[in-house]
Write a protein that holds these residues in place. Structure first.
Motif, PDB file in Angstrom:
ATOM      1  N   MET A 292       0.843  -1.170   0.000  1.00 38.59           N
ATOM      2  CA  MET A 292       0.000   0.000   0.000  1.00 38.59           C
ATOM      3  C   MET A 292       0.896   1.243   0.000  1.00 38.59           C
ATOM      4  O   MET A 292       2.045   1.186   0.386  1.00 38.59           O
ATOM      5  CB  MET A 292      -0.896  -0.032   1.238  1.00 38.59           C
ATOM      6  N   ARG A 293       0.342   2.341  -0.418  1.00 38.68           N
ATOM      7  CA  ARG A 293       1.092   3.593  -0.486  1.00 38.68           C
ATOM      8  C   ARG A 293       0.436   4.649   0.402  1.00 38.68           C
ATOM      9  O   ARG A 293      -0.757   4.598   0.663  1.00 38.68           O
ATOM     10  CB  ARG A 293       1.158   4.091  -1.925  1.00 38.68           C
ATOM     11  N   ILE A 294       1.251   5.612   0.857  1.00 36.69           N
ATOM     12  CA  ILE A 294       0.747   6.730   1.663  1.00 36.69           C
ATOM     13  C   ILE A 294       1.169   8.045   1.020  1.00 36.69           C
ATOM     14  O   ILE A 294       2.041   8.068   0.149  1.00 36.69           O
ATOM     15  CB  ILE A 294       1.263   6.677   3.118  1.00 36.69           C
ATOM     16  N   GLU A 295       0.588   9.137   1.501  1.00 37.29           N
ATOM     17  CA  GLU A 295       0.987  10.458   1.031  1.00 37.29           C
ATOM     18  C   GLU A 295       2.350  10.833   1.599  1.00 37.29           C
ATOM     19  O   GLU A 295       2.646  10.551   2.756  1.00 37.29           O
ATOM     20  CB  GLU A 295      -0.025  11.509   1.498  1.00 37.29           C
ATOM     21  N   GLU A 296       3.136  11.504   0.793  1.00 34.14           N
ATOM     22  CA  GLU A 296       4.441  12.000   1.226  1.00 34.14           C
ATOM     23  C   GLU A 296       4.257  13.095   2.271  1.00 34.14           C
ATOM     24  O   GLU A 296       3.299  13.864   2.215  1.00 34.14           O
ATOM     25  CB  GLU A 296       5.162  12.555  -0.003  1.00 34.14           C
ATOM     26  N   LYS A 297       5.187  13.157   3.236  1.00 35.08           N
ATOM     27  CA  LYS A 297       5.128  14.193   4.259  1.00 35.08           C
ATOM     28  C   LYS A 297       6.534  14.722   4.508  1.00 35.08           C
ATOM     29  O   LYS A 297       7.486  13.951   4.588  1.00 35.08           O
ATOM     30  CB  LYS A 297       4.536  13.618   5.546  1.00 35.08           C
ATOM     31  N   GLU A 298       6.652  16.047   4.648  1.00 38.04           N
ATOM     32  CA  GLU A 298       7.940  16.712   4.883  1.00 38.04           C
ATOM     33  C   GLU A 298       8.129  17.010   6.366  1.00 38.04           C
ATOM     34  O   GLU A 298       7.159  17.294   7.078  1.00 38.04           O
ATOM     35  CB  GLU A 298       7.992  18.034   4.111  1.00 38.04           C
ATOM     36  N   PHE A 299       9.380  16.975   6.801  1.00 42.13           N
ATOM     37  CA  PHE A 299       9.744  17.266   8.190  1.00 42.13           C
ATOM     38  C   PHE A 299      10.987  18.145   8.193  1.00 42.13           C
ATOM     39  O   PHE A 299      11.852  18.018   7.323  1.00 42.13           O
ATOM     40  CB  PHE A 299      10.054  15.973   8.961  1.00 42.13           C
ATOM     41  N   ILE A 300      11.083  19.010   9.189  1.00 41.84           N
ATOM     42  CA  ILE A 300      12.321  19.750   9.448  1.00 41.84           C
ATOM     43  C   ILE A 300      12.616  19.574  10.932  1.00 41.84           C
ATOM     44  O   ILE A 300      11.823  19.987  11.790  1.00 41.84           O
ATOM     45  CB  ILE A 300      12.193  21.244   9.104  1.00 41.84           C
ATOM     46  N   VAL A 301      13.732  18.930  11.235  1.00 37.42           N
ATOM     47  CA  VAL A 301      14.133  18.667  12.618  1.00 37.42           C
ATOM     48  C   VAL A 301      15.600  19.058  12.750  1.00 37.42           C
ATOM     49  O   VAL A 301      16.446  18.567  11.989  1.00 37.42           O
ATOM     50  CB  VAL A 301      13.927  17.181  12.998  1.00 37.42           C
ATOM     51  N   ASN A 302      15.894  19.920  13.716  1.00 35.78           N
ATOM     52  CA  ASN A 302      17.277  20.384  13.927  1.00 35.78           C
ATOM     53  C   ASN A 302      17.940  20.813  12.624  1.00 35.78           C
ATOM     54  O   ASN A 302      19.074  20.438  12.333  1.00 35.78           O
ATOM     55  CB  ASN A 302      18.114  19.294  14.618  1.00 35.78           C
ATOM     56  N   GLU A 303      17.205  21.580  11.842  1.00 35.87           N
ATOM     57  CA  GLU A 303      17.670  22.143  10.573  1.00 35.87           C
ATOM     58  C   GLU A 303      17.874  21.119   9.457  1.00 35.87           C
ATOM     59  O   GLU A 303      18.363  21.469   8.383  1.00 35.87           O
ATOM     60  CB  GLU A 303      18.933  22.984  10.780  1.00 35.87           C
ATOM     61  N   LEU A 304      17.503  19.863   9.688  1.00 32.15           N
ATOM     62  CA  LEU A 304      17.548  18.872   8.606  1.00 32.15           C
ATOM     63  C   LEU A 304      16.143  18.745   8.024  1.00 32.15           C
ATOM     64  O   LEU A 304      15.181  18.469   8.743  1.00 32.15           O
ATOM     65  CB  LEU A 304      18.008  17.504   9.113  1.00 32.15           C
ATOM     66  N   GLN A 305      16.060  18.947   6.719  1.00 31.07           N
ATOM     67  CA  GLN A 305      14.787  18.760   6.024  1.00 31.07           C
ATOM     68  C   GLN A 305      14.795  17.369   5.406  1.00 31.07           C
ATOM     69  O   GLN A 305      15.755  16.988   4.722  1.00 31.07           O
ATOM     70  CB  GLN A 305      14.617  19.828   4.945  1.00 31.07           C
ATOM     71  N   TYR A 306      13.740  16.619   5.663  1.00 34.24           N
ATOM     72  CA  TYR A 306      13.610  15.299   5.055  1.00 34.24           C
ATOM     73  C   TYR A 306      12.150  15.006   4.783  1.00 34.24           C
ATOM     74  O   TYR A 306      11.260  15.681   5.285  1.00 34.24           O
ATOM     75  CB  TYR A 306      14.259  14.202   5.918  1.00 34.24           C
ATOM     76  N   ARG A 307      11.933  14.010   3.956  1.00 37.37           N
ATOM     77  CA  ARG A 307      10.569  13.607   3.655  1.00 37.37           C
ATOM     78  C   ARG A 307      10.431  12.106   3.815  1.00 37.37           C
ATOM     79  O   ARG A 307      11.397  11.353   3.616  1.00 37.37           O
ATOM     80  CB  ARG A 307      10.153  14.063   2.263  1.00 37.37           C
TER      81      ARG A 307
ATOM     82  N   GLU B 199      23.350   5.868  10.604  1.00 37.97           N
ATOM     83  CA  GLU B 199      23.841   6.446  11.858  1.00 37.97           C
ATOM     84  C   GLU B 199      24.058   7.963  11.767  1.00 37.97           C
ATOM     85  O   GLU B 199      23.792   8.695  12.716  1.00 37.97           O
ATOM     86  CB  GLU B 199      25.141   5.752  12.267  1.00 37.97           C
ATOM     87  N   ALA B 200      24.506   8.451  10.638  1.00 33.12           N
ATOM     88  CA  ALA B 200      24.733   9.890  10.467  1.00 33.12           C
ATOM     89  C   ALA B 200      23.440  10.697  10.588  1.00 33.12           C
ATOM     90  O   ALA B 200      23.482  11.911  10.783  1.00 33.12           O
ATOM     91  CB  ALA B 200      25.390  10.161   9.115  1.00 33.12           C
ATOM     92  N   TYR B 201      22.304  10.026  10.514  1.00 36.72           N
ATOM     93  CA  TYR B 201      21.007  10.707  10.572  1.00 36.72           C
ATOM     94  C   TYR B 201      20.224  10.366  11.835  1.00 36.72           C
ATOM     95  O   TYR B 201      19.037  10.677  11.927  1.00 36.72           O
ATOM     96  CB  TYR B 201      20.202  10.385   9.303  1.00 36.72           C
ATOM     97  N   TRP B 202      20.880   9.760  12.810  1.00 39.63           N
ATOM     98  CA  TRP B 202      20.241   9.547  14.106  1.00 39.63           C
ATOM     99  C   TRP B 202      20.063  10.900  14.788  1.00 39.63           C
ATOM    100  O   TRP B 202      20.870  11.812  14.621  1.00 39.63           O
ATOM    101  CB  TRP B 202      21.079   8.637  14.990  1.00 39.63           C
ATOM    102  N   GLY B 203      19.013  11.029  15.580  1.00 36.67           N
ATOM    103  CA  GLY B 203      18.796  12.252  16.340  1.00 36.67           C
ATOM    104  C   GLY B 203      17.931  13.288  15.635  1.00 36.67           C
ATOM    105  O   GLY B 203      17.726  14.382  16.158  1.00 36.67           O
TER     106      GLY B 203
END
Length: 180
Positions: free
Chosen positions: A1-16, A106-110
């Motif tokens: 199944m598929r879901i809608e994409e969602k964007e996040f910004i945490v500690n200045e890192l933007q990811y989706r 590991e570089a993206y933990w936190g």
């Protein structure tokens, strides 16, 4: 199944966070291999149970076509940095449940990537009549256990001396479940 994409910004890192696509297969093969080498919290040593690009393409296609499976990726800095998967089945006695698994470089933990993959998976499960989510976590991974408890998972059992780690000692695996 598929879901809608969602964007996040945490500690200045933007990811989706989005559903995995077949174009992600090669990157997923590489990321999974790297994650396995960065932590002993998972089941595999680097290279064990290796899934190549073709194998990931099949998994992604099967999961997209199934109402009981969900394969998500986290993308940051133009690359896949994490993934999660909920795997269910069509057996009548267990079709109400899925097993959750997650891996983040590991570089993206936190940055809340694992937490947001979990939250999106719970939202999907709750919205698709999946009554129960289960997972396995190494007893030493206290941070993950606390996160899972925060989102409604409870300890359902312990697999004693389940994992042999690099220090030569055996560790327990904690079985957790969440009923939605």
């Amino acid at each position: 199944m598929r879901i809608e994409e969602k964007e996040f910004i945490v500690n200045e890192l933007q990811y989706r966070i989005r559903s995995a696509a077949t174009a992600d297969a090669k990157a997923l093969s590489e990321v999974r291999l790297q994650v396995d080498g960065e932590t002993e919290n998972l089941d595999r040593e680097p290279g064990e149970a290796y899934i190549d690009e073709a194998g990931f393409k099949r998994i992604i296609e099967d999961d997209a076509a199934s109402s009981r499976n969900l394969f998500l990726v986290a993308e940051a800095d133009g690359r896949i940095v994490g993934f999660s998967r909920c795997e269910g089945n069509s057996l009548k006695r267990t079709a109400h449940q899925v097993e959750f698994g997650v891996g983040v470089l590991e570089a993206y933990w936190g940055y809340g990537i694992g937490k947001n993959l979990l939250k999106r998976s719970i939202e999907w499960a709750d919205g698709n009549h999946i009554r129960k989510m289960t997972l396995k976590v190494l007893e030493t991974n206290k941070k993950a256990i606390l996160l899972y408890e925060k989102y409604g998972f409870e300890v359902e059992g312990i697999l004693k001396d389940d994992k042999l780690l690099s220090d030569g000692k055996f560790y327990n695996t904690v079985l957790m479940g969440r009923i939605g």
